[in-house]
Design an enzyme around this catalytic site. Structure first.
Site, PDB file in Angstrom:
ATOM      1  N   THR A  89       0.821  -1.210   0.000  1.00  0.00           N
ATOM      2  CA  THR A  89       0.000   0.000   0.000  1.00  0.00           C
ATOM      3  C   THR A  89       0.857   1.263   0.000  1.00  0.00           C
ATOM      4  OG1 THR A  89      -0.079   0.031   2.413  1.00  0.00           O
ATOM      5  CG2 THR A  89      -1.827  -1.181   1.274  1.00  0.00           C
ATOM      6  N   ASP A  90       0.215   2.407  -0.278  1.00  0.00           N
ATOM      7  CA  ASP A  90       0.931   3.679  -0.221  1.00  0.00           C
ATOM      8  C   ASP A  90       0.175   4.661   0.672  1.00  0.00           C
ATOM      9  OD1 ASP A  90      -1.155   4.898  -1.648  1.00  0.00           O
ATOM     10  OD2 ASP A  90      -0.078   4.852  -3.552  1.00  0.00           O
ATOM     11  N   CYS A  91       0.709   5.868   0.787  1.00  0.00           N
ATOM     12  CA  CYS A  91       0.175   6.830   1.748  1.00  0.00           C
ATOM     13  C   CYS A  91      -1.208   7.354   1.365  1.00  0.00           C
ATOM     14  CB  CYS A  91       1.157   7.987   1.935  1.00  0.00           C
ATOM     15  SG  CYS A  91       1.489   8.889   0.413  1.00  0.00           S
TER      16      CYS A  91
ATOM     17  N   GLY B 293      -3.504   5.194   0.906  1.00  0.00           N
ATOM     18  CA  GLY B 293      -4.340   4.129   1.443  1.00  0.00           C
ATOM     19  C   GLY B 293      -4.700   3.057   0.430  1.00  0.00           C
ATOM     20  N   ILE B 294      -4.045   3.071  -0.728  1.00  0.00           N
ATOM     21  CA  ILE B 294      -4.370   2.108  -1.781  1.00  0.00           C
ATOM     22  C   ILE B 294      -3.107   1.363  -2.238  1.00  0.00           C
ATOM     23  CG2 ILE B 294      -6.344   3.489  -2.519  1.00  0.00           C
ATOM     24  CD1 ILE B 294      -4.688   4.491  -4.869  1.00  0.00           C
TER      25      ILE B 294
END
Lengths: 136, 136, 136, 136
Positions: free
Chosen positions: C16-18, C20-21
């Protein structure tokens, strides 16, 4: 007095996780980038090492995470070479953002040959690293 | 005449795979680093975007791999912004090593809000990108 | 009627990334895991390929991102082999979460030898892939 | 007698580096996948944790690399929960390939709230982890 090598690292989206912070295993990647650049700064590189039948592998790593880092931050990796053995090299690395310590790493590298066996670390190279980026 | 943004990328061990070359999905990461730096070079950044309720996501990406890249290489990512729609931004990126093209990417980005819905791209910002790093 | 190989993929924090995905380049990794498992399911594997002097590299990849995926999701990668040339293999892959399409990939692989030169794809192997996981 | 959770991990091309072995920082990723699955196996998951305002972050990690792993290997991550404090959880993890130990990790997790402050770990949940996957 201390001397160390410094490498700035910009945090990109790829480095972050769904909690909005840098995913912890990336600190090991940042630390290896910094060790590689320290080596390059004294005229060495991993490809010429490989051509001489040597590679440096991680034997152990102690990671302490003290504060989170976020998207767009600029971190600085400070790399100090501590001591060398016949086949090992010990490195202390601190990752900071301005005055704050984000993470610390204590890394022990071993020199191996293409068959994966421990092999003698180039002493001249190790000494140059210690002279430039070691404790004094 | 063409104008584009350029970002150098050093290849580290983390970027390579067991075939001795850069693992292909890393080119997407390098391309995003370059788009982020192009944006920063005109005074923008992803955090201020986020604070205004916008983020850029990948809608599509066409990657062509033309030649392998290896450990220790220095690649250059050339980023050109092609056109903007109400919510989209089209970007052409070429990754080269000296005179050789390593990979090309055609990327369509979409601007979304915190709920994930398409939202109007800041037109002023898009125009500055096109002016600095667009075809002319 | 269609036949395809399916591989479930659980989304972990690392993916995931910042925002949220799932960070988009991970879809290329998931797709390669699925191609590797399709190959394994018919008795092949990348190591035995390598021992015969062949490896499959990405020549091109078209990624379309249609909906975001999140932490803890279980995605399914559906892999269908489309056609083979003398050295290439075309693959269509769809990543779904229950009834929703998350991403699609159109991948062209090329078979190369240890020197990086295109080499003939094992025709028997390619036919087995098409028979099991091709259109019908 | 010991009890622990086990998770098999297949090594894909993405996990390897140009020395033909698993890149070391991936062991931290594999270890987190295993902790997440141990948690899931007793009915917990990171999303429901997040909804309760808790997340587990890495406070420290000691990684020892004892033998290399390669493409196509199947590793097994053995996860044992050692003890819990008010906000911390200590975990021992061993990564093996058949009878050989590839790597070991000693991990200290801390429970934090959305503001990043240490917060009380759910004691009931921690006890279930220790009961199922702790020393006995």
């Amino acid at each position: 007095m201390k001397t160390y090598h410094t490498l700035p690292i910009r945090i990109y989206t790829e480095d972050t996780d769904c909690y909005g912070i840098v995913y912890h295993s990336n600190y090991l990647n940042f630390a290896e980038r910094a060790r590689t650049e320290a080596l390059r700064s004294i005229g060495g590189n991993l490809v010429s090492f490989q051509e001489k039948g040597m590679r440096l592998v991680i034997r152990s790593c102690v990671l302490n995470c003290l504060a989170p880092a976020c998207l767009n931050d600029v971190l600085e990796v400070r790399t100090q070479f501590k001591k060398t053995g016949r086949v090992t090299l010990e490195v202390s690395q601190v990752i900071v953002r301005e005055d704050q310590t984000i993470a610390t790493l204590e890394v022990v590298l071993a020199c191996i040959n293409p068959l994966g066996k421990p092999t003698r670390l180039d002493a001249e190279f190790a000494n140059i690293l210690l002279t430039h980026f070691g404790e004094s």
